[in-house]
Design a protein around this motif. Sequence first.
Motif, PDB file in Angstrom:
ATOM      1  N   GLN A  21       0.865  -1.151  -0.043  1.00 42.42           N
ATOM      2  CA  GLN A  21       0.034  -0.130  -0.067  1.00 42.42           C
ATOM      3  C   GLN A  21       0.982   1.065  -0.006  1.00 42.42           C
ATOM      4  OE1 GLN A  21      -3.345   0.028   2.706  1.00 42.42           O
ATOM      5  NE2 GLN A  21      -3.221   2.297   3.093  1.00 42.42           N
ATOM      6  N   LYS A  27      -6.461   8.642  -1.687  1.00 40.10           N
ATOM      7  CA  LYS A  27      -6.555   7.263  -2.645  1.00 40.10           C
ATOM      8  C   LYS A  27      -5.844   7.550  -4.107  1.00 40.10           C
ATOM      9  CE  LYS A  27     -10.476   5.098  -0.213  1.00 40.10           C
ATOM     10  NZ  LYS A  27     -11.931   4.647   0.003  1.00 40.10           N
ATOM     11  N   ALA A  34      -6.963   7.849   2.760  1.00 39.57           N
ATOM     12  CA  ALA A  34      -6.300   6.566   2.446  1.00 39.57           C
ATOM     13  C   ALA A  34      -6.116   5.938   3.853  1.00 39.57           C
ATOM     14  CB  ALA A  34      -5.495   6.351   1.768  1.00 39.57           C
ATOM     15  N   VAL A 156      -7.743   2.547  -2.749  1.00 43.94           N
ATOM     16  CA  VAL A 156      -6.632   2.795  -2.097  1.00 43.94           C
ATOM     17  C   VAL A 156      -5.441   2.544  -2.968  1.00 43.94           C
ATOM     18  CG1 VAL A 156      -4.803   2.305  -0.076  1.00 43.94           C
ATOM     19  CG2 VAL A 156      -7.058   2.738   0.411  1.00 43.94           C
TER      20      VAL A 156
END
Length: 488
Positions: A21, A27, A34, A156
Motif C-alpha cells: 500500500q 486514494k 487512505a 487505496v
Amino acid sequence: MYIETSTGKWEVVIGLEIHAQIISNSKLFSSASAAFGGNPNEHVCYVDAALPGTLPVLNSYCVDQAIKTGLGLNATINKISFFDRKNYFYADLPPGYQITQFSHPIISGGYIDLEKDDGSVHRINLHHIHIEQDAGKSIHDQNPTKTYIDLNRAGVGLMEIVTEPDMRSAEEAATFLQKLRSILRYLKTCDGNMDEGSMRADVNVSVHRPDTPYGTRAEVKNVNSVKFLATAINYEIDRQISILESGGEVEQETRLFDSGKGITRTMRSKEDAQDYRYFPEPDLPPLILEQSRVDAIAETIPELPDMKSHRLQETYDLPKYDANLISSEIEIASFYEKALLATKSEDKDVAKLLSNWMLGDLFSLLNKNNTYILDSKISSEALAELVMLIKNEVISGKIAKEVIELMWSEQKTASAIVEEKGLKQITCSDSIKASLREVLSEHSEKVAEYKSGKDKLFGFFVGQAMKKTQGKANPKILNDILKEMLTE
C-alpha cells in the motif's frame, strides 16, 4: 538447493507478487482518505462507490512514490505507461473492474541482493512494478445469513511488486520479503504493516525434478506475515511433492493459507490473464513522465539498509552481524545513530560499546517487556549517557547491567541512579589495595597454593575483592594491583 526424498531430488521454484500500500493521504483516483481504520464506509467518496458519472483522477503523489520505489529497487522507470481495466465481479468491487497496469507498467526490472552465510550474494530479480487500486472488504462473520461490505479500502493505491521465479526455498523467500519491507520503510513509500494489510504477498510455488521443465504452480493468496509466508511455502512444497510421488498431477489453482492450521486449501481454479478481459482504461490518458521529474525524486533517495550497513562497518569497524542488525529496520538504525551522536565521541570503541549495549541489554529488556524500540522506556540519549559512564570508567560493566534495569523500571537517567545508589567505580589504588589485603589475609592458604603454581586461583581472589567492594572496584586497577601483591 534441492530437497531429497526417497524417490530422488526435487527443486523448488518460488515467485512472489507483493501488494504494498502506497503511503499517501488520499486514494489513487479520488480525494477520499487512505488512512487505515475508521468506521465502516467512512473513507468513501462517489468515485470509490462507482456512482454513475464519476471519473478517476490520478493521484500525482502516488506516482512519485512508485517512482521512488523503483529507484530504490535498482529498476527502470518507464517514461510512458498505461492503465488498464481488469474485469472481475466481487461485491466489494463496485465498478466490476479494477484499474491497474497490465502490459505497460510504470516500473520494469530491478533487483534485491541477498547475502548468504558464506558471504556470496544471490540476486532476486524483479519483473516489474505496477500501480493499481485496491478493492474493498467483504465481512462474512457479522451475521449468519448476510455479508457486509466496507469500502474504506476501495481505491487505496497499491504497488504490485512482481519478482522473477528466482527463489528456491521458504527461507530465501522470507528473507527477501523482510528485506523488501525494510527498503520500502526506509523509502517511506509503504509502512509495511502486514497485520493491517498494507503489505501482503501472493506466493507462486512449484516443484520439479532437476534438469526438467518447471512444474505446475499453485498460488497462495494474501499471506500477511513473514512467518506465515515460510509456513505456507513449506506446506505447499510437501503437498506438491506428495501428489507427484504418488503419481498424481498438481493442479493450477489459487489457494488460501489457514494460519490456525498451518495449511493451504483450495480457493478457486487459477485464472489466466484472458479470464480478466483486460482492456485499456478509457477514462485515463497515458502516464507520461519527464526525466526531470525522475531526477528530482532520485535526489530524495535516502541511505538504504545495505549502504548503511557497509558505512557502519567501514566507519566504526562494527562487525557485519551488528551492522546488518542495526540497519535492518529504520527505527533501530535511527535509535543507534541518535545515540551515537549523543555520545559526542568519534571513538570507534564507543561505537562498538554502544552497539553491544543496544543489541544486547536494551534488546533483552525490549523483548522481555514485549516492546518495540519506538516505545522504549530508555531513550537513545539515555543509553548514550550510560555507555559514556562505562567508557569513562565511572561505573563497571557489571554495575551498568544493574543500572540499565533500574533505568527501565524507575525511568531515571544513569547518572541519577549512580549518584543515588553510590555506584561509582572505585579507582583509588589505596582503597582497592586495602580490600585486597583483607582478601589475601582471609585466604592465606589459597595464596600459598597460588604461589605453588595454581594460577587459576587468581580469578578467585578477583571475585572475593569484587564482593568486598560491592562490584565497584575498577577491574583493570584491581587486576594490576593483585598481580603485584601476589608476587611480593
